[in-house]
Design a protein around this motif. Structure first.
Motif: not given
Length: 395
Positions: A194-212
């Motif tokens: 990674l990163p790889h052109p065949a693997i596309r990030v559609v969106r980053i999710l807004d979640t309750i946690d944020g440590s990772m």
């Protein structure tokens, strides 16, 4: 930290290592907790790099896999990972965080020597992060992995993968990916750079946690073409390998967040002894003192369950039933602890002045990640029914 339970079946070397991890987290990592390089989608990679440089200098990078690659026993790992969790930044700094910790365990168990050299080695040194691509959007794999819709099709000495994934932790900034897909023979696992052109990030999710680091993302995989030698094992073995990873990974979550709740309890106890109301310290009011007393009970029960499950996994069994029981019991107990800590601290408990509110949010997410309580109870209930049927005499 309690030492009596840990000392049974753990080498002096591993206990000394755990003590060093605790000192490092308390003295070096905790001062970074208010560092601005943290956001709703995790810890910035610049901060990750800085913290890992400090861990490396202290001789504590990836402490549960000492130099030479021999993984500590699960019981010894518990002693180390509980300490690493005393700060939400501890696992990030020490390279004991999810999903990397679980991915390293899996690759150490099932990858070929060539794949270990290429993909595992940079993870163990903390120079790379990883992502595990299993969960899918509605209609696909989640709590029921048999519903997997991502496909892999052989094409000569390559495989072509297509599908969508979601809640993929840490993919932004990761260098190693483990992708699960379905073939005619069954589930398969592949390693990918990674990163790889065949693997596309559609969106980053807004979640309750944020440590990772990297947050959690929705992913589109479009004609990902990988050599056959980047498959882990053989076609159709993917679900078996997933169990090799998931049972210990559930337990590792328990270890890390147990450490976080030990720290939250420390903060709440300190606050309620210093804060006065109605003529005496808060802790002397039964309504407050009893919550902290219950926390101590829950902490000890969570510790006992964690070490018990570690002992089961150390027998060489996958421990699916035991890890499910432990994940349910520990996550629910830690949720009570975190909630009580917020409550007894009142307004201060919901501010970012301490890590207590962050621990509360992270534990709330933990009750869902790696299988929500209800799914594990459903699985356990099914096993109870199967065991009963097996025990009945033949008619």
């Amino acid at each position: 930290m309690s030492a009596g339970l840990e000392r049974r079946g753990i080498s002096d070397r591993a206990l000394a290592l755990a003590d060093r991890v605790e000192v490092f987290v308390r003295d070096t990592v905790i001062p970074y907790e208010k560092d601005a390089r943290q956001g709703p989608h995790g810890v910035d990679d610049a901060l990750v790099k800085e913290l890992r440089a400090l861990a490396r200098a202290a001789g504590l990078m990836t402490p549960h896999i000492p130099e030479g690659g021999a993984h500590l026993t699960q019981r010894e790992t518990a002693a180390v990972l509980i300490r690493s969790g005393l700060s939400p930044l501890g696992p990030v700094a020490l390279n004991t965080a999810a999903p990397d910790e679980g991915n390293m365990f899996l690759l150490g168990k099932v990858a070929s020597d060539d794949l270990k050299a290429r993909f595992l080695a940079p993870l163990m040194t903390g120079e790379a992060r990883s992502a595990f691509f299993m969960t899918e959007p509605d209609g696909g794999a989640g709590s029921d992995p048999s519903m997997m819709q991502t496909t892999c099709v052989p094409d000569g000495n390559h495989w072509v993968i297509n599908g969508r994934k979601t809640y993929i932790t840490g993919v932004v900034g990761a260098k190693v990916g483990i992708v699960m897909a379905k073939a005619a023979e069954g589930a398969c696992m592949f390693l990918v750079d990674l990163p790889h052109p065949a693997i596309r990030v559609v969106r980053i999710l807004d979640t309750i946690d944020g440590s990772m680091p990297g947050g959690h993302a929705e992913i589109a995989i479009e004609d990902l073409r990988l050599p056959a030698d980047q498959m882990l094992g053989a076609a159709g073995e993917g679900f078996r390998y997933a169990q090799v990873r998931l049972a210990p990974a559930r337990l590792s979550h328990c270890m890390r967040w147990l450490g976080a709740c030990v720290r939250a309890q420390e903060i709440a106890v300190d606050y309620t002894n210093r804060r006065h109301a109605f003529g005496k310290p808060l802790i002397e009011h039964e309504g407050v003192g009893f919550m902290l007393a219950q926390n101590r009970i829950d902490l000890k029960q969570a510790e006992l369950m964690t070490y018990w499950c570690a002992d089961v996994l150390d027998t060489g069994a996958y421990g699916t039933t035991e890890s499910s029981m432990t994940k349910v019991a520990v996550s629910e107990a830690l949720m009570r602890i975190a909630d009580n800590c917020v409550q007894v601290m009142g307004g201060q408990g919901v501010t970012a002045d301490t890590i207590v509110e962050k621990v509360f949010r992270e534990i709330r997410a933990f009750r869902i990640y790696d299988g929500p309580t209800e799914v594990h109870k459903w699985s356990l209930a099914n096993k109870i029914a199967r065991d009963w049927k097996k025990a009945q005499p033949e008619s």
